[in-house]
Write an enzyme that holds these catalytic residues in place. Structure first.
Site, PDB file in Angstrom:
ATOM      1  N   GLY A   1      40.961  25.754  91.863  1.00  0.00           N
ATOM      2  CA  GLY A   1      41.289  26.100  93.201  1.00  0.00           C
ATOM      3  C   GLY A   1      42.697  26.410  93.430  1.00  0.00           C
ATOM      4  O   GLY A   1      43.479  26.793  94.667  1.00  0.00           O
TER       5      GLY A   1
ATOM      6  N   ASP B   1      38.291  17.865  89.404  1.00  0.00           N
ATOM      7  CA  ASP B   1      36.889  17.508  88.588  1.00  0.00           C
ATOM      8  C   ASP B   1      36.046  16.491  89.379  1.00  0.00           C
ATOM      9  O   ASP B   1      36.641  15.539  89.939  1.00  0.00           O
ATOM     10  CB  ASP B   1      37.207  16.980  87.304  1.00  0.00           C
ATOM     11  CG  ASP B   1      37.227  17.899  86.136  1.00  0.00           C
ATOM     12  OD1 ASP B   1      37.865  19.039  86.626  1.00  0.00           O
ATOM     13  OD2 ASP B   1      37.475  17.419  85.133  1.00  0.00           O
TER      14      ASP B   1
ATOM     15  N   ASP C   1      38.512  27.988  81.410  1.00  0.00           N
ATOM     16  CA  ASP C   1      39.251  26.787  82.092  1.00  0.00           C
ATOM     17  C   ASP C   1      40.683  26.870  81.913  1.00  0.00           C
ATOM     18  O   ASP C   1      41.167  26.892  80.736  1.00  0.00           O
ATOM     19  CB  ASP C   1      38.530  25.714  81.503  1.00  0.00           C
ATOM     20  CG  ASP C   1      38.734  24.387  82.322  1.00  0.00           C
ATOM     21  OD1 ASP C   1      39.759  24.380  83.322  1.00  0.00           O
ATOM     22  OD2 ASP C   1      38.101  23.399  82.002  1.00  0.00           O
TER      23      ASP C   1
HETATM   24  C1  GLA Z   1      38.222  20.383  82.970  1.00  0.00           C
HETATM   25  C2  GLA Z   1      37.055  21.154  83.779  1.00  0.00           C
HETATM   26  C3  GLA Z   1      35.964  20.258  83.523  1.00  0.00           C
HETATM   27  C4  GLA Z   1      35.553  20.349  82.119  1.00  0.00           C
HETATM   28  C5  GLA Z   1      36.538  19.934  81.135  1.00  0.00           C
HETATM   29  C6  GLA Z   1      36.141  20.025  79.787  1.00  0.00           C
HETATM   30  O1  GLA Z   1      38.585  19.087  83.257  1.00  0.00           O
HETATM   31  O2  GLA Z   1      37.607  21.033  85.169  1.00  0.00           O
HETATM   32  O3  GLA Z   1      34.685  20.844  84.289  1.00  0.00           O
HETATM   33  O4  GLA Z   1      34.845  21.711  82.062  1.00  0.00           O
HETATM   34  O5  GLA Z   1      37.454  20.449  81.680  1.00  0.00           O
HETATM   35  O6  GLA Z   1      37.211  19.687  78.838  1.00  0.00           O
END
Ligand code: GLA
Length: 521
Positions: free
Chosen positions: A318, A339, A277
Protein backbone atom coordinates in the site's frame (compact mmCIF):
# COMPACT_ATOMS: atom_id res chain seq x y z
CA UNK A 1 64.68 -13.13 13.37
CA UNK A 2 63.78 -13.78 16.95
CA UNK A 3 62.38 -10.29 17.09
CA UNK A 4 60.25 -11.05 14.02
CA UNK A 5 58.96 -14.26 15.56
CA UNK A 6 58.11 -12.35 18.70
CA UNK A 7 56.14 -9.79 16.67
CA UNK A 8 54.24 -12.48 14.78
CA UNK A 9 53.34 -14.19 18.06
CA UNK A 10 52.24 -10.87 19.55
CA UNK A 11 50.06 -10.15 16.50
CA UNK A 12 48.51 -13.60 16.67
CA UNK A 13 47.78 -13.01 20.36
CA UNK A 14 46.19 -9.65 19.60
CA UNK A 15 44.06 -11.26 16.88
CA UNK A 16 43.08 -14.07 19.23
CA UNK A 17 42.15 -11.54 21.88
CA UNK A 18 39.92 -9.77 19.34
CA UNK A 19 38.50 -13.00 18.04
CA UNK A 20 37.28 -14.07 21.43
CA UNK A 21 34.00 -15.82 21.99
CA UNK A 22 31.58 -15.50 19.10
CA UNK A 23 33.65 -13.15 16.96
CA UNK A 24 33.69 -14.11 13.30
CA UNK A 25 31.47 -14.87 10.34
CA UNK A 26 28.76 -17.46 10.83
CA UNK A 27 26.61 -18.97 8.10
CA UNK A 28 23.41 -21.04 8.16
CA UNK A 29 21.25 -22.54 5.40
CA UNK A 30 17.89 -20.88 5.56
CA UNK A 31 15.42 -23.40 4.21
CA UNK A 32 15.18 -27.15 4.32
CA UNK A 33 15.51 -27.48 0.56
CA UNK A 34 18.54 -28.37 -1.43
CA UNK A 35 19.42 -24.80 -2.36
CA UNK A 36 22.06 -22.88 -0.48
CA UNK A 37 20.20 -19.76 0.68
CA UNK A 38 22.37 -18.52 3.48
CA UNK A 39 21.84 -16.30 6.45
CA UNK A 40 25.05 -14.69 7.68
CA UNK A 41 25.86 -13.34 11.12
CA UNK A 42 28.91 -11.12 11.31
CA UNK A 43 29.74 -10.88 15.01
CA UNK A 44 32.26 -9.11 17.21
CA UNK A 45 32.14 -10.05 20.87
CA UNK A 46 33.66 -7.84 23.53
CA UNK A 47 32.97 -9.14 27.00
CA UNK A 48 29.22 -9.53 27.45
CA UNK A 49 28.41 -7.44 24.37
CA UNK A 50 28.09 -8.52 20.77
CA UNK A 51 27.87 -6.16 17.80
CA UNK A 52 27.74 -6.73 14.05
CA UNK A 53 25.06 -7.40 11.47
CA UNK A 54 22.78 -10.00 9.95
CA UNK A 55 22.73 -10.58 6.21
CA UNK A 56 19.83 -12.32 4.50
CA UNK A 57 19.83 -12.96 0.77
CA UNK A 58 17.08 -10.37 0.33
CA UNK A 59 18.68 -7.52 2.23
CA UNK A 60 21.72 -5.32 2.33
CA UNK A 61 22.08 -6.13 6.02
CA UNK A 62 20.60 -5.30 9.39
CA UNK A 63 22.81 -4.00 12.22
CA UNK A 64 22.45 -5.99 15.44
CA UNK A 65 20.93 -4.02 18.27
CA UNK A 66 21.38 -4.63 21.98
CA UNK A 67 23.49 -7.76 21.50
CA UNK A 68 24.34 -9.45 24.79
CA UNK A 69 26.11 -12.67 25.67
CA UNK A 70 25.40 -14.55 28.88
CA UNK A 71 27.29 -17.81 29.22
CA UNK A 72 26.47 -19.77 26.05
CA UNK A 73 23.42 -17.70 25.20
CA UNK A 74 23.35 -14.70 22.90
CA UNK A 75 20.44 -12.40 22.23
CA UNK A 76 20.08 -9.43 19.89
CA UNK A 77 17.45 -7.54 17.89
CA UNK A 78 17.14 -6.21 14.36
CA UNK A 79 14.88 -3.51 12.98
CA UNK A 80 13.45 -3.29 9.51
CA UNK A 81 11.12 -0.71 7.99
CA UNK A 82 7.42 -1.14 8.85
CA UNK A 83 4.89 -1.83 6.10
CA UNK A 84 1.43 -0.61 5.24
CA UNK A 85 -0.63 1.77 7.34
CA UNK A 86 -3.58 3.84 6.19
CA UNK A 87 -2.99 5.91 3.03
CA UNK A 88 -1.46 9.29 3.72
CA UNK A 89 -0.42 8.38 7.26
CA UNK A 90 3.19 8.75 8.44
CA UNK A 91 5.40 5.72 7.74
CA UNK A 92 4.62 2.87 10.14
CA UNK A 93 6.97 2.17 13.05
CA UNK A 94 9.92 -0.13 12.29
CA UNK A 95 9.42 -3.82 12.99
CA UNK A 96 11.75 -5.05 15.73
CA UNK A 97 12.58 -8.74 15.94
CA UNK A 98 14.45 -10.32 18.83
CA UNK A 99 16.63 -13.36 18.19
CA UNK A 100 17.99 -15.87 20.70
CA UNK A 101 20.84 -18.25 20.00
CA UNK A 102 22.85 -20.76 22.00
CA UNK A 103 26.40 -21.93 21.39
CA UNK A 104 26.26 -25.73 21.24
CA UNK A 105 29.76 -27.14 20.70
CA UNK A 106 31.05 -25.32 17.63
CA UNK A 107 27.56 -24.48 16.31
CA UNK A 108 25.47 -21.45 17.08
CA UNK A 109 21.83 -22.54 17.12
CA UNK A 110 19.37 -19.71 16.63
CA UNK A 111 15.63 -20.03 17.23
CA UNK A 112 13.75 -18.15 14.52
CA UNK A 113 10.74 -16.10 15.61
CA UNK A 114 7.41 -17.91 15.01
CA UNK A 115 6.78 -18.17 11.30
CA UNK A 116 3.79 -18.98 9.14
CA UNK A 117 1.83 -22.02 10.21
CA UNK A 118 2.87 -21.43 13.84
CA UNK A 119 6.20 -23.17 13.48
CA UNK A 120 9.41 -21.97 15.02
CA UNK A 121 12.45 -23.27 13.27
CA UNK A 122 16.05 -23.34 14.29
CA UNK A 123 18.96 -22.27 12.18
CA UNK A 124 22.30 -23.89 12.77
CA UNK A 125 25.21 -21.54 12.14
CA UNK A 126 28.73 -22.73 11.41
CA UNK A 127 31.67 -20.39 11.91
CA UNK A 128 33.40 -19.91 8.56
CA UNK A 129 35.93 -17.35 9.78
CA UNK A 130 37.24 -16.13 13.13
CA UNK A 131 38.40 -12.78 11.79
CA UNK A 132 36.81 -9.63 13.11
CA UNK A 133 34.17 -8.90 10.42
CA UNK A 134 34.49 -5.88 8.18
CA UNK A 135 31.88 -3.18 8.82
CA UNK A 136 28.59 -3.46 6.94
CA UNK A 137 29.13 -2.18 3.39
CA UNK A 138 27.03 0.88 2.53
CA UNK A 139 24.17 -0.04 0.18
CA UNK A 140 24.87 0.59 -3.53
CA UNK A 141 23.46 3.74 -5.14
CA UNK A 142 19.79 3.37 -5.91
CA UNK A 143 18.39 3.47 -9.44
CA UNK A 144 16.14 6.44 -10.18
CA UNK A 145 13.48 5.63 -12.76
CA UNK A 146 11.90 8.82 -13.96
CA UNK A 147 9.22 7.91 -16.47
CA UNK A 148 7.17 5.12 -18.01
CA UNK A 149 4.43 4.61 -20.57
CA UNK A 150 1.06 3.80 -18.97
CA UNK A 151 0.25 0.12 -19.45
CA UNK A 152 -3.11 -0.52 -21.12
CA UNK A 153 -5.74 -2.59 -19.28
CA UNK A 154 -5.40 -6.32 -19.94
CA UNK A 155 -9.16 -6.91 -19.80
CA UNK A 156 -8.93 -9.28 -16.79
CA UNK A 157 -10.36 -9.35 -13.25
CA UNK A 158 -13.62 -7.59 -14.05
CA UNK A 159 -14.64 -8.88 -10.62
CA UNK A 160 -12.16 -9.49 -7.77
CA UNK A 161 -9.99 -12.58 -8.41
CA UNK A 162 -10.92 -15.69 -6.43
CA UNK A 163 -8.74 -18.68 -5.68
CA UNK A 164 -6.14 -19.99 -3.27
CA UNK A 165 -2.60 -18.95 -2.36
CA UNK A 166 0.04 -21.10 -0.69
CA UNK A 167 1.68 -18.57 1.65
CA UNK A 168 -0.62 -18.30 4.67
CA UNK A 169 -0.55 -22.01 5.39
CA UNK A 170 2.52 -23.48 3.67
CA UNK A 171 4.95 -20.55 3.47
CA UNK A 172 8.38 -21.86 2.39
CA UNK A 173 7.31 -25.51 2.61
CA UNK A 174 4.95 -25.49 -0.40
CA UNK A 175 5.60 -28.19 -3.01
CA UNK A 176 4.29 -29.28 -6.39
CA UNK A 177 2.33 -32.02 -4.60
CA UNK A 178 0.61 -29.55 -2.26
CA UNK A 179 -0.46 -27.45 -5.23
CA UNK A 180 -1.83 -30.51 -7.08
CA UNK A 181 -3.63 -31.61 -3.92
CA UNK A 182 -5.21 -28.18 -3.54
CA UNK A 183 -6.33 -28.20 -7.18
CA UNK A 184 -7.83 -31.69 -6.72
CA UNK A 185 -9.67 -30.53 -3.60
CA UNK A 186 -10.93 -27.32 -5.16
CA UNK A 187 -12.33 -29.18 -8.14
CA UNK A 188 -14.38 -31.46 -5.88
CA UNK A 189 -15.07 -29.71 -2.55
CA UNK A 190 -17.32 -26.92 -3.79
CA UNK A 191 -14.62 -24.24 -3.95
CA UNK A 192 -14.34 -24.24 -7.74
CA UNK A 193 -18.12 -24.41 -8.06
CA UNK A 194 -18.37 -21.35 -5.80
CA UNK A 195 -15.99 -19.41 -8.09
CA UNK A 196 -12.51 -20.02 -6.67
CA UNK A 197 -10.40 -20.37 -9.79
CA UNK A 198 -6.76 -19.42 -9.29
CA UNK A 199 -4.32 -21.77 -7.58
CA UNK A 200 -1.42 -19.50 -6.69
CA UNK A 201 2.08 -20.53 -5.75
CA UNK A 202 3.61 -17.85 -3.53
CA UNK A 203 7.29 -17.41 -2.69
CA UNK A 204 9.96 -20.17 -2.62
CA UNK A 205 9.52 -21.97 -5.96
CA UNK A 206 12.58 -20.28 -7.49
CA UNK A 207 16.11 -21.65 -7.81
CA UNK A 208 18.46 -19.56 -9.97
CA UNK A 209 19.12 -18.61 -13.58
CA UNK A 210 20.70 -20.76 -16.23
CA UNK A 211 23.50 -19.52 -18.50
CA UNK A 212 20.97 -17.69 -20.68
CA UNK A 213 19.35 -15.96 -17.72
CA UNK A 214 16.24 -18.15 -17.72
CA UNK A 215 14.69 -18.60 -14.30
CA UNK A 216 14.82 -22.18 -13.00
CA UNK A 217 12.55 -23.82 -10.46
CA UNK A 218 13.94 -25.53 -7.36
CA UNK A 219 13.48 -29.19 -6.52
CA UNK A 220 10.10 -28.59 -4.85
CA UNK A 221 8.69 -27.74 -8.31
CA UNK A 222 10.35 -30.12 -10.77
CA UNK A 223 8.22 -29.20 -13.80
CA UNK A 224 6.19 -26.00 -13.82
CA UNK A 225 4.70 -26.63 -17.26
CA UNK A 226 3.46 -30.05 -16.20
CA UNK A 227 2.00 -28.53 -13.04
CA UNK A 228 0.20 -25.84 -15.06
CA UNK A 229 -1.18 -28.52 -17.41
CA UNK A 230 -2.41 -30.48 -14.41
CA UNK A 231 -4.12 -27.48 -12.81
CA UNK A 232 -5.64 -26.46 -16.15
CA UNK A 233 -6.88 -30.03 -16.55
CA UNK A 234 -8.97 -29.46 -13.42
CA UNK A 235 -10.57 -26.39 -15.00
CA UNK A 236 -8.50 -24.11 -12.75
CA UNK A 237 -5.75 -21.55 -13.35
CA UNK A 238 -2.19 -21.36 -12.03
CA UNK A 239 -0.55 -18.36 -10.40
CA UNK A 240 3.06 -17.64 -9.54
CA UNK A 241 5.10 -15.09 -7.58
CA UNK A 242 8.16 -12.90 -8.10
CA UNK A 243 9.73 -9.56 -7.15
CA UNK A 244 10.87 -6.47 -9.09
CA UNK A 245 14.03 -6.72 -6.95
CA UNK A 246 16.90 -9.21 -7.28
CA UNK A 247 15.46 -11.30 -4.41
CA UNK A 248 12.01 -12.15 -3.14
CA UNK A 249 10.96 -11.55 0.45
CA UNK A 250 12.08 -15.06 1.38
CA UNK A 251 15.43 -14.48 -0.31
CA UNK A 252 14.78 -16.41 -3.53
CA UNK A 253 15.57 -15.27 -7.07
CA UNK A 254 13.65 -12.16 -8.18
CA UNK A 255 12.99 -10.71 -11.64
CA UNK A 256 15.25 -7.63 -11.50
CA UNK A 257 16.81 -7.16 -14.95
CA UNK A 258 14.90 -10.16 -16.36
CA UNK A 259 11.36 -8.81 -16.45
CA UNK A 260 10.52 -9.53 -20.11
CA UNK A 261 12.33 -12.86 -20.03
CA UNK A 262 10.42 -13.98 -16.93
CA UNK A 263 7.06 -12.87 -18.33
CA UNK A 264 7.75 -14.94 -21.47
CA UNK A 265 8.75 -17.89 -19.32
CA UNK A 266 5.55 -17.64 -17.27
CA UNK A 267 3.54 -17.54 -20.49
CA UNK A 268 5.41 -20.58 -21.84
CA UNK A 269 4.67 -22.50 -18.65
CA UNK A 270 0.99 -21.55 -18.82
CA UNK A 271 0.86 -19.19 -15.86
CA UNK A 272 -2.33 -17.14 -15.44
CA UNK A 273 -1.58 -14.85 -12.49
CA UNK A 274 1.51 -13.10 -11.12
CA UNK A 275 1.94 -11.64 -7.62
CA UNK A 276 4.84 -9.21 -7.81
CA UNK A 277 6.25 -8.41 -4.38
CA UNK A 278 8.41 -5.30 -3.79
CA UNK A 279 10.76 -6.79 -1.15
CA UNK A 280 14.40 -6.27 -2.14
CA UNK A 281 13.45 -3.76 -4.84
CA UNK A 282 13.74 -1.21 -2.03
CA UNK A 283 17.50 -1.89 -2.00
CA UNK A 284 17.74 -1.30 -5.75
CA UNK A 285 15.36 1.53 -6.66
CA UNK A 286 15.07 5.01 -5.24
CA UNK A 287 12.33 5.31 -2.70
CA UNK A 288 10.11 7.52 -4.86
CA UNK A 289 6.65 6.98 -6.23
CA UNK A 290 7.79 7.33 -9.84
CA UNK A 291 10.60 4.78 -9.46
CA UNK A 292 8.21 2.30 -7.91
CA UNK A 293 5.58 2.93 -10.57
CA UNK A 294 8.07 2.51 -13.40
CA UNK A 295 9.45 -0.69 -11.86
CA UNK A 296 5.92 -2.13 -11.72
CA UNK A 297 5.12 -0.85 -15.22
CA UNK A 298 8.12 -2.80 -16.58
CA UNK A 299 6.51 -6.07 -15.57
CA UNK A 300 3.01 -4.85 -16.45
CA UNK A 301 4.21 -4.17 -19.98
CA UNK A 302 6.14 -7.44 -20.14
CA UNK A 303 3.08 -9.46 -19.11
CA UNK A 304 0.97 -7.73 -21.70
CA UNK A 305 3.53 -8.61 -24.38
CA UNK A 306 4.02 -12.17 -23.11
CA UNK A 307 1.38 -13.63 -25.39
CA UNK A 308 -0.76 -14.87 -22.49
CA UNK A 309 -3.47 -13.22 -20.40
CA UNK A 310 -1.95 -12.95 -16.93
CA UNK A 311 -3.63 -11.27 -13.96
CA UNK A 312 -1.18 -8.79 -12.44
CA UNK A 313 -1.18 -8.47 -8.65
CA UNK A 314 0.99 -5.74 -7.13
CA UNK A 315 2.31 -6.32 -3.65
CA UNK A 316 4.01 -3.30 -2.13
CA UNK A 317 1.94 -3.10 1.06
CA UNK A 318 0.00 0.00 0.00
CA UNK A 319 2.97 2.36 -0.21
CA UNK A 320 3.16 5.54 -2.30
CA UNK A 321 -0.64 5.82 -2.57
CA UNK A 322 -0.72 2.84 -4.90
CA UNK A 323 -4.47 3.22 -5.56
CA UNK A 324 -3.72 6.35 -7.56
CA UNK A 325 -1.45 4.58 -10.04
CA UNK A 326 -1.91 0.80 -9.64
CA UNK A 327 -4.15 0.51 -12.71
CA UNK A 328 -1.84 2.77 -14.75
CA UNK A 329 1.06 0.30 -14.40
CA UNK A 330 -1.21 -2.54 -15.54
CA UNK A 331 -2.18 -3.80 -12.07
CA UNK A 332 -5.45 -5.70 -11.61
CA UNK A 333 -5.10 -5.58 -7.84
CA UNK A 334 -2.72 -4.11 -5.31
CA UNK A 335 -2.04 -4.90 -1.70
CA UNK A 336 -3.08 -2.10 0.62
CA UNK A 337 -1.51 -3.37 3.84
CA UNK A 338 1.31 -5.24 5.52
CA UNK A 339 0.96 -9.00 5.93
CA UNK A 340 -2.12 -10.52 7.50
CA UNK A 341 -1.77 -13.11 10.24
CA UNK A 342 -4.28 -15.58 11.59
CA UNK A 343 -5.39 -13.47 14.56
CA UNK A 344 -8.45 -11.29 15.15
CA UNK A 345 -6.25 -8.30 15.93
CA UNK A 346 -4.40 -8.52 12.63
CA UNK A 347 -7.41 -9.30 10.44
CA UNK A 348 -9.69 -6.68 11.99
CA UNK A 349 -7.00 -4.02 11.91
CA UNK A 350 -6.42 -4.58 8.17
CA UNK A 351 -10.10 -4.96 7.34
CA UNK A 352 -11.64 -2.20 9.41
CA UNK A 353 -8.91 0.39 9.74
CA UNK A 354 -6.85 0.45 6.60
CA UNK A 355 -9.30 0.50 3.72
CA UNK A 356 -11.57 3.49 4.05
CA UNK A 357 -9.53 6.11 2.21
CA UNK A 358 -8.84 3.63 -0.55
CA UNK A 359 -12.42 2.63 -1.42
CA UNK A 360 -12.59 5.10 -4.32
CA UNK A 361 -9.79 3.34 -6.21
CA UNK A 362 -11.56 -0.01 -6.52
CA UNK A 363 -13.56 -0.92 -9.61
CA UNK A 364 -13.88 -3.53 -12.37
CA UNK A 365 -10.39 -4.58 -13.47
CA UNK A 366 -8.50 -2.99 -10.54
CA UNK A 367 -9.02 -3.82 -6.88
CA UNK A 368 -7.70 -3.00 -3.43
CA UNK A 369 -6.22 -6.11 -1.82
CA UNK A 370 -6.27 -6.19 2.01
CA UNK A 371 -4.30 -9.49 1.82
CA UNK A 372 -5.27 -13.12 1.56
CA UNK A 373 -7.77 -15.01 3.68
CA UNK A 374 -6.79 -16.81 6.88
CA UNK A 375 -10.15 -18.59 7.14
CA UNK A 376 -9.64 -22.14 8.41
CA UNK A 377 -6.05 -21.75 9.59
CA UNK A 378 -7.06 -22.18 13.21
CA UNK A 379 -6.15 -18.90 14.90
CA UNK A 380 -9.65 -17.39 14.96
CA UNK A 381 -13.11 -18.63 15.89
CA UNK A 382 -15.71 -19.47 13.25
CA UNK A 383 -17.55 -16.28 14.24
CA UNK A 384 -14.39 -14.28 13.56
CA UNK A 385 -13.80 -16.08 10.25
CA UNK A 386 -17.37 -15.22 9.27
CA UNK A 387 -16.56 -11.58 9.95
CA UNK A 388 -13.33 -11.94 7.93
CA UNK A 389 -15.30 -13.32 4.96
CA UNK A 390 -18.09 -10.74 5.26
CA UNK A 391 -15.69 -7.84 5.51
CA UNK A 392 -13.62 -8.99 2.53
CA UNK A 393 -16.81 -9.43 0.45
CA UNK A 394 -18.05 -5.98 1.43
CA UNK A 395 -14.62 -4.56 0.53
CA UNK A 396 -14.76 -6.11 -2.96
CA UNK A 397 -11.48 -7.77 -1.99
CA UNK A 398 -9.81 -10.59 -3.88
CA UNK A 399 -10.88 -13.84 -2.20
CA UNK A 400 -7.74 -15.96 -2.00
CA UNK A 401 -8.24 -18.75 0.51
CA UNK A 402 -5.09 -19.58 2.46
CA UNK A 403 -5.95 -22.83 4.22
CA UNK A 404 -5.24 -26.51 3.59
CA UNK A 405 -8.31 -28.02 1.89
CA UNK A 406 -7.20 -31.56 2.80
CA UNK A 407 -8.18 -30.89 6.41
CA UNK A 408 -10.97 -28.33 5.89
CA UNK A 409 -13.94 -28.77 8.23
CA UNK A 410 -17.54 -28.44 6.95
CA UNK A 411 -18.04 -25.21 8.93
CA UNK A 412 -14.99 -23.61 7.27
CA UNK A 413 -16.12 -24.84 3.85
CA UNK A 414 -19.53 -23.27 4.53
CA UNK A 415 -17.91 -19.92 5.35
CA UNK A 416 -15.68 -19.92 2.27
CA UNK A 417 -18.42 -21.03 -0.11
CA UNK A 418 -21.29 -18.85 1.10
CA UNK A 419 -22.73 -18.01 -2.32
CA UNK A 420 -24.70 -15.04 -1.08
CA UNK A 421 -21.61 -13.44 0.47
CA UNK A 422 -19.59 -14.24 -2.66
CA UNK A 423 -22.28 -12.64 -4.83
CA UNK A 424 -21.66 -9.41 -2.92
CA UNK A 425 -17.90 -9.66 -3.46
CA UNK A 426 -18.38 -10.40 -7.15
CA UNK A 427 -21.06 -7.79 -7.77
CA UNK A 428 -20.62 -6.33 -11.25
CA UNK A 429 -20.88 -2.72 -10.11
CA UNK A 430 -17.56 -3.23 -8.30
CA UNK A 431 -18.12 -0.58 -5.62
CA UNK A 432 -16.15 -1.15 -2.43
CA UNK A 433 -18.07 -0.69 0.85
CA UNK A 434 -17.46 2.24 3.15
CA UNK A 435 -18.27 2.62 6.82
CA UNK A 436 -21.55 4.51 7.05
CA UNK A 437 -21.74 4.44 10.85
CA UNK A 438 -19.79 5.99 12.32
CA UNK A 439 -19.29 7.80 8.99
CA UNK A 440 -15.94 9.20 7.88
CA UNK A 441 -12.48 7.77 7.61
CA UNK A 442 -11.21 8.41 11.15
CA UNK A 443 -10.47 5.32 13.20
CA UNK A 444 -13.57 4.23 15.13
CA UNK A 445 -12.74 4.02 18.83
CA UNK A 446 -16.13 2.43 19.58
CA UNK A 447 -17.23 -1.19 19.20
CA UNK A 448 -20.02 -1.06 16.62
CA UNK A 449 -19.84 -0.34 12.90
CA UNK A 450 -22.10 -0.45 9.88
CA UNK A 451 -20.61 -0.84 6.39
CA UNK A 452 -22.51 -0.64 3.12
CA UNK A 453 -21.94 -0.97 -0.60
CA UNK A 454 -24.32 -0.36 -3.47
CA UNK A 455 -25.00 -3.31 -5.78
CA UNK A 456 -25.64 -3.50 -9.50
CA UNK A 457 -29.35 -4.30 -9.03
CA UNK A 458 -29.98 -1.12 -7.02
CA UNK A 459 -29.88 -2.87 -3.64
CA UNK A 460 -27.24 -2.58 -0.91
CA UNK A 461 -25.05 -5.08 0.90
CA UNK A 462 -24.75 -4.06 4.53
CA UNK A 463 -22.58 -5.40 7.35
CA UNK A 464 -23.48 -4.82 11.01
CA UNK A 465 -20.29 -5.49 12.96
CA UNK A 466 -19.32 -5.71 16.61
CA UNK A 467 -15.69 -5.34 17.81
CA UNK A 468 -16.74 -5.49 21.44
CA UNK A 469 -16.31 -8.24 24.01
CA UNK A 470 -20.07 -8.90 24.45
CA UNK A 471 -23.09 -9.32 22.20
CA UNK A 472 -24.54 -5.93 21.25
CA UNK A 473 -27.45 -4.53 19.32
CA UNK A 474 -26.31 -2.91 16.08
CA UNK A 475 -28.61 -0.73 13.97
CA UNK A 476 -28.27 0.05 10.29
CA UNK A 477 -30.19 3.25 9.56
CA UNK A 478 -31.45 3.65 6.01
CA UNK A 479 -30.60 7.36 6.21
CA UNK A 480 -26.93 6.44 6.84
CA UNK A 481 -26.95 4.30 3.71
CA UNK A 482 -28.73 7.01 1.74
CA UNK A 483 -32.10 5.31 1.15
CA UNK A 484 -35.66 5.98 2.34
CA UNK A 485 -38.87 4.07 3.01
CA UNK A 486 -39.48 0.35 3.43
CA UNK A 487 -37.06 -2.25 2.04
CA UNK A 488 -36.92 -6.03 2.10
CA UNK A 489 -34.01 -7.49 4.07
CA UNK A 490 -32.29 -10.81 3.50
CA UNK A 491 -29.87 -12.38 6.00
CA UNK A 492 -26.89 -13.55 3.89
CA UNK A 493 -25.53 -15.98 6.51
CA UNK A 494 -28.84 -17.52 7.63
CA UNK A 495 -29.97 -17.52 3.94
CA UNK A 496 -33.36 -16.25 5.04
CA UNK A 497 -35.69 -13.38 4.15
CA UNK A 498 -36.46 -11.24 7.18
CA UNK A 499 -39.37 -9.19 5.76
CA UNK A 500 -39.59 -5.50 4.92
CA UNK A 501 -38.21 -2.84 7.27
CA UNK A 502 -38.92 0.88 7.36
CA UNK A 503 -36.10 3.29 8.20
CA UNK A 504 -33.71 0.83 9.85
CA UNK A 505 -32.76 -2.75 10.66
CA UNK A 506 -31.32 -3.93 14.00
CA UNK A 507 -29.74 -7.17 15.10
CA UNK A 508 -28.00 -8.59 18.14
CA UNK A 509 -24.47 -9.23 16.92
CA UNK A 510 -22.13 -11.47 18.91
CA UNK A 511 -18.68 -10.32 20.03
CA UNK A 512 -16.37 -10.14 16.95
CA UNK A 513 -19.35 -11.18 14.85
CA UNK A 514 -21.33 -9.86 11.92
CA UNK A 515 -24.86 -9.66 10.57
CA UNK A 516 -24.57 -9.38 6.82
CA UNK A 517 -27.71 -8.44 4.96
CA UNK A 518 -28.90 -7.43 1.57
CA UNK A 519 -31.29 -4.50 1.54
CA UNK A 520 -33.41 -4.71 -1.61
CA UNK A 521 -33.90 -1.75 -3.94
C1 GLA B 1 5.69 -10.77 1.63
C2 GLA B 1 4.25 -10.73 1.18
C3 GLA B 1 3.56 -12.01 1.62
C4 GLA B 1 4.30 -13.21 1.03
C5 GLA B 1 5.76 -13.17 1.45
C6 GLA B 1 6.57 -14.25 0.75
O1 GLA B 1 5.80 -10.72 3.02
O2 GLA B 1 3.59 -9.61 1.70
O3 GLA B 1 2.21 -12.01 1.18
O4 GLA B 1 4.18 -13.19 -0.37
O5 GLA B 1 6.35 -11.92 1.15
O6 GLA B 1 7.91 -14.19 1.07
Amino acid sequence: MRWLRFCAAALACAAAANAQGLTGRWEARMYPVDEARKMVLALTQQGGKVTGYMLQPNSSGFPLLEGTVTGNAVTFATERPGRGGPAGSPPPAPIRTTYNAVLQGDKLVMTMPAGRGGTTSQLEFTRVSTEVPKPLAPPPARIALTDYKPVPYNGLAKTPPMGWNSWNKFAGRVTDKDVRDMADSMASNGMKAAGYLYVNIDDTWELDRDGNGNIRTNSKFPNMKALADYVHGKGLKLGIYSSPGPFTCAGYEGSFGHEAQDAKQYAAWGIDYLKYDWCSASNVYENTSISMQAAYAKMGDALLKSGRKIVYSLCQYGQQNVGEWGAKVGGNLWRTTGDISDRWQSMSNLGFNQQLERAKFAGPGHWNDPDMLEIGNGGMTDTEYQTHMSLWCLLAAPLLAGNDFRTMTPSIAAILTNREAIAVDQDKLGKQAVRVSPAGTARNEGDLEVWARPLADGGYAVGLLNHGAATAKVTAKWSDIGIKGSHKVRDLWAHADRGAFADEFSADVPSHGVMMIKVAK
